[in-house]
Write an enzyme that holds these catalytic residues in place. Sequence first.
Site, PDB file in Angstrom:
ATOM      1  N   ASN A  47      -6.651   1.770  -8.243  1.00  0.00           N
ATOM      2  CA  ASN A  47      -5.567   2.471  -7.555  1.00  0.00           C
ATOM      3  C   ASN A  47      -5.921   2.809  -6.108  1.00  0.00           C
ATOM      4  O   ASN A  47      -5.041   3.143  -5.315  1.00  0.00           O
ATOM      5  CB  ASN A  47      -5.204   3.754  -8.314  1.00  0.00           C
ATOM      6  CG  ASN A  47      -6.358   4.738  -8.424  1.00  0.00           C
ATOM      7  OD1 ASN A  47      -7.524   4.360  -8.352  1.00  0.00           O
ATOM      8  ND2 ASN A  47      -6.044   6.005  -8.605  1.00  0.00           N
ATOM      9  N   LYS A  48      -7.187   2.707  -5.734  1.00  0.00           N
ATOM     10  CA  LYS A  48      -7.600   3.057  -4.377  1.00  0.00           C
ATOM     11  C   LYS A  48      -7.130   2.041  -3.336  1.00  0.00           C
ATOM     12  O   LYS A  48      -7.152   2.329  -2.134  1.00  0.00           O
ATOM     13  CB  LYS A  48      -9.114   3.231  -4.306  1.00  0.00           C
ATOM     14  CG  LYS A  48      -9.653   4.354  -5.181  1.00  0.00           C
ATOM     15  CD  LYS A  48      -9.082   5.713  -4.811  1.00  0.00           C
ATOM     16  CE  LYS A  48      -9.753   6.833  -5.596  1.00  0.00           C
ATOM     17  NZ  LYS A  48      -9.244   8.175  -5.204  1.00  0.00           N
ATOM     18  N   ASP A  49      -6.689   0.867  -3.777  1.00  0.00           N
ATOM     19  CA  ASP A  49      -6.097  -0.083  -2.836  1.00  0.00           C
ATOM     20  C   ASP A  49      -4.914   0.552  -2.112  1.00  0.00           C
ATOM     21  O   ASP A  49      -4.681   0.303  -0.929  1.00  0.00           O
ATOM     22  CB  ASP A  49      -5.587  -1.327  -3.571  1.00  0.00           C
ATOM     23  CG  ASP A  49      -6.689  -2.284  -3.965  1.00  0.00           C
ATOM     24  OD1 ASP A  49      -7.870  -1.957  -3.758  1.00  0.00           O
ATOM     25  OD2 ASP A  49      -6.364  -3.355  -4.502  1.00  0.00           O
TER      26      ASP A  49
END
Length: 346
Positions: A47-49
């Site tokens: 999810n850090k993208d």
Amino acid sequence: MSSGIQSVPNLLSLVGNTPLIELKKIVAGFTGNFYAKWEAYNPGHSNKDRIALHIIQEAERQGLIKENTTIIETTSGNTGFSLAMVSMIKGYDCILAVSSKSSEDKINMLRSMGAKVYVCPANVKADDPRSYYQVAKRIHEETKDSIYINQYFNDLNAQAHYNTTGPEIWKQTNGEITHLVACSGTGGTISGCAKYLKEQNPNIRIIGVDAYGSVLKKYHETEELDPKEIYPYRIEGLGKNLIPTATNFDVIDKFVKVSDEESAHTARETTKKEGMFVGYTCGAAVQAIKELAAEGEFDENSNIVAIFPDHGSRYMSKIYSDQWMKEQGFFDADHAKDPKKVEYIQ
């Protein structure tokens, strides 16, 4: 490019729009309907993208990033990988200060993406000059034309999820979500999703997952940071020994604490039962669901969405290594070591 060829300009076009997957075997016998928002479908496998792309794009828009700018950040691994990926595609240098708690797999992946990595001791206070917080700040001060992302205290962290993850969940559940279960580290994911979802329906229950050894749950309940809560723990990307301003505690209804050991075993169990190769914090989210179900949090009309932050491939030297699990003392009468399933033909 030929008009007949279907392609995307680069990987950044694939960030977001991750699938919602119904959970079945791991939640068998629980009351309610359970779904995983599986963020491993992002091109950087977490999810850090979303925050890496959003923060860098916003910095570009504001003129804070130029052609020769160096991106600097503090990370437990996933944010670093996403920043390294975005930086590589956009042509920026990237320097990362990483906690020694991060798996060797994650550290090697960061290096493979062209980032310079400083590995800092995990079990020191946040204001210790050796902590990854302080190391990142020092490198930023010493590096000309650099920008410090500072995800723990950056409002753009939550905004990325308010703009994308929250709306995706609302649309995918047709507005029928009743509970969101999300691990809280920087707090950006849970805060951004919660703000959006509460605006659509204030009755949606937002439940944060915290680690034993972290201060977040007690701070949520008392508004006081209790140093006695802090002690070393193994799980990555979950919990904190400081209070990130990126966390909006007002939109979170309650926190549940989970242990390193139970989260590791539940991640392995989820992988085997659901066929999803999940990461450590995915196991923590499912462990929280188990505890909430035992408390009677859900009923037959509950539609529970759990954020699954990343992919299990980042934990091959940790929770998916029997040797590592044994070294942590995680195999006992309740959690026996897996039977040997590999045979070598001589």
